[in-house]
Design an enzyme around this catalytic site. Structure first.
Site, short mmCIF file in Angstrom:
data_model
loop_
_atom_site.label_atom_id
_atom_site.label_comp_id
_atom_site.label_asym_id
_atom_site.label_seq_id
_atom_site.Cartn_x
_atom_site.Cartn_y
_atom_site.Cartn_z
N ARG A 1 -1.33 7.86 1.86
CA ARG A 1 -0.92 9.06 2.58
C ARG A 1 -2.05 9.45 3.51
NH1 ARG A 1 -0.66 13.07 -2.11
NH2 ARG A 1 -2.48 11.78 -2.66
N CYS B 1 4.73 5.38 9.78
CA CYS B 1 5.36 4.71 8.63
C CYS B 1 6.84 5.05 8.48
CB CYS B 1 4.60 5.04 7.35
SG CYS B 1 2.97 4.30 7.26
N GLU C 1 0.85 -1.20 0.00
CA GLU C 1 0.00 0.00 0.00
C GLU C 1 0.88 1.24 0.00
OE1 GLU C 1 -0.27 2.25 2.60
OE2 GLU C 1 0.96 1.22 4.11
#
Length: 443
Positions: free
Chosen positions: A161, A271, A158
């Site tokens: 954002r 992330c 994936e």
């Protein structure tokens, strides 16, 4: 079933990635079953409540539930019976006391799902994992699934954002299919048919290892670009140059471009920080750590921006203890309530620890911040926390902060001082209104 027929989808894990994927795929016309071990999370989603802040997603959840194409459950048996394609969307946080990724949840999800797979099916990993994980999971599935090798594993990283997750899911700029057979690719193409046919989204077919690497490679590149411009900001501070003008000049070079070339407080979230650390750790395990050793410095530069922001405030005030400080922002980025590794809260906590009388406001992340850091004080608005402040510190670049007029804010503060930790404000506008303005890398 025929490979070109519309498959029934399950989404294992209904956190940020999983809930977004499940909701969007149902809106695109698929029958989707979301699966999670957390009954409370399942109940909230089933009642139409998105348990995190993401623009546009609550409306799509309502639409998906009303259509009858989206359901949620805690039963893996139900998932195994229902699904043709099973998306793994569970978290891979950083291990406590280590830079390595924690694969506990991925492993547990596969161990729970695989014994329910009695017919040919495709399991698709979307979680960000260390390279080599897919091979381990393939062996685990073949060992535990009654259908054995009829169950295949693919990897489809994936690229969401936060704040733009709906658009990134329904209108992605590319799809990466890590597969080991034509059948697996056909199943994935069927699972993304509305996106592929409606928009002509590019597809990269590759092997499992490459698909695993794509996400961490992309995040490492972006993190490097951010830390590079912030390293230049440190140089600018040393020589009296202006990082904003330097960044603007670099952005006009089409070999470089302006995206992610914005100086300031640096990156955070769930992330980039943990992904680059896990990537460097895995590279060292594989004996190629020297190839990505620069990521350690990328991480160090990013951490230094937080300390340097505190230094700017200290320099401006002549000390922090006892001073009233308005902290604008808690989330790691605007349009999100995510406070994981948030630079804004790190700076606010540091100033609090130095004796500052810090008050924090964020348009979306206050509840999460209060739960995580009850020692801080919070306010109801940007103007509320700025009341009688000795300095205002902009830490997350929400548009509501950027739109505030200097003269209006001057009516509530004690001193017209502002530290722009995100280079989000018009420096000349604030200075011409009589404010003392400071930002990292600017004289």
């Amino acid at each position: 079933m025929n490979p070109t027929e519309s498959p029934r989808l399950t989404v294992i894990g209904t956190g940020y990635l999983g809930a977004t994927h499940a909701i969007c795929m149902a809106v695109l016309g698929f029958d989707v079953l979301g699966v999670d071990v957390d009954q409370r999370k399942v109940d909230r989603l089933a009642s139409g409540e998105v348990p995190f802040f993401e623009p546009g997603l609550p409306e799509l959840l309502s639409k998906a539930l009303e259509s009858g194409r989206l359901r949620f459950t805690t039963s893996f048996e139900e998932a195994g019976e229902f699904g043709d394609v099973h998306f793994l969307c569970v978290g891979t946080p950083q291990q406590p006391g280590s830079d390595a990724a924690d694969l506990t949840y991925v492993d547990a999800a596969v161990r729970a799902l695989a014994p329910t797979l009695t017919r040919r099916a495709l399991v698709v990993g979307k979680s960000t994992v260390p390279v080599g994980t897919a091979r381990h999971l393939t062996d685990l599935i073949h060992e535990l699934a009654p259908a054995g090798e009829e169950v295949e594993l693919a990897w489809n990283p994936e690229f969401l954002r936060e704040g733009f997750a709906v658009d990134d899911t329904m209108r992605p700029d590319r799809l990466v299919f890590g597969v080991e057979s034509d059948w697996a690719e056909e199943r994935l193409r069927a699972a993304f048919k509305p996106i592929l046919e409606g928009q002509g989204t590019p597809v990269v077919r590759t092997d499992l290892a490459t698909a695993e690497l794509v996400k961490v490679a992309a995040n490492s590149f972006l993190a490097t670009k951010i830390s590079y411009i912030n390293a230049m900001a440190e140089v600018c501070e040393a020589v009296g140059a202006d990082i904003k003008h330097l960044a603007d000049s670099l952005a006009l070079d089409d070999r470089i471009g302006g995206k992610f070339l914005k100086p300031g407080l640096g990156f955070g979230g769930g992330c980039l920080p943990k992904d680059i650390r896990a990537f460097a750790h895995r590279a060292e395990e594989l004996g190629v750590g020297q190839a990505v050793s620069f990521l350690r410095e990328v991480d160090d530069i990013n951490r230094r921006r937080r300390a340097r922001t505190v230094d700017l405030v200290r320099e401006m005030l002549g000390g922090i203890s006892g001073k009233r400080i308005a902290a604008w922002g808690a989330a790691f980025k605007p349009n999100s309530d995510d406070i994981r590794d948030a630079p804004a809260l790190d700076v606010a906590r540091t100033m609090h620890g130095l004796g500052g009388r810090v008050r924090v406001f964020d348009p979306a992340a206050l509840d999460n911040a209060r739960r995580a850091f009850p020692e801080l004080r919070y306010g109801d608005s940007a103007f509320d926390v700025a009341q009688d402040a000795d300095v205002v510190v902009l830490l997350t670049e929400w548009s509501v902060f950027k739109e505030i007029e200097p003269d209006a804010l001057a009516q509530v503060v004690k001193h017209k001082r502002i530290v722009d930790g995100r280079h989000a404000l018009d420096a000349e506008k604030w200075r011409s209104a009589g404010w003392e303005y400071r930002a990292l890398g600017r004289s």
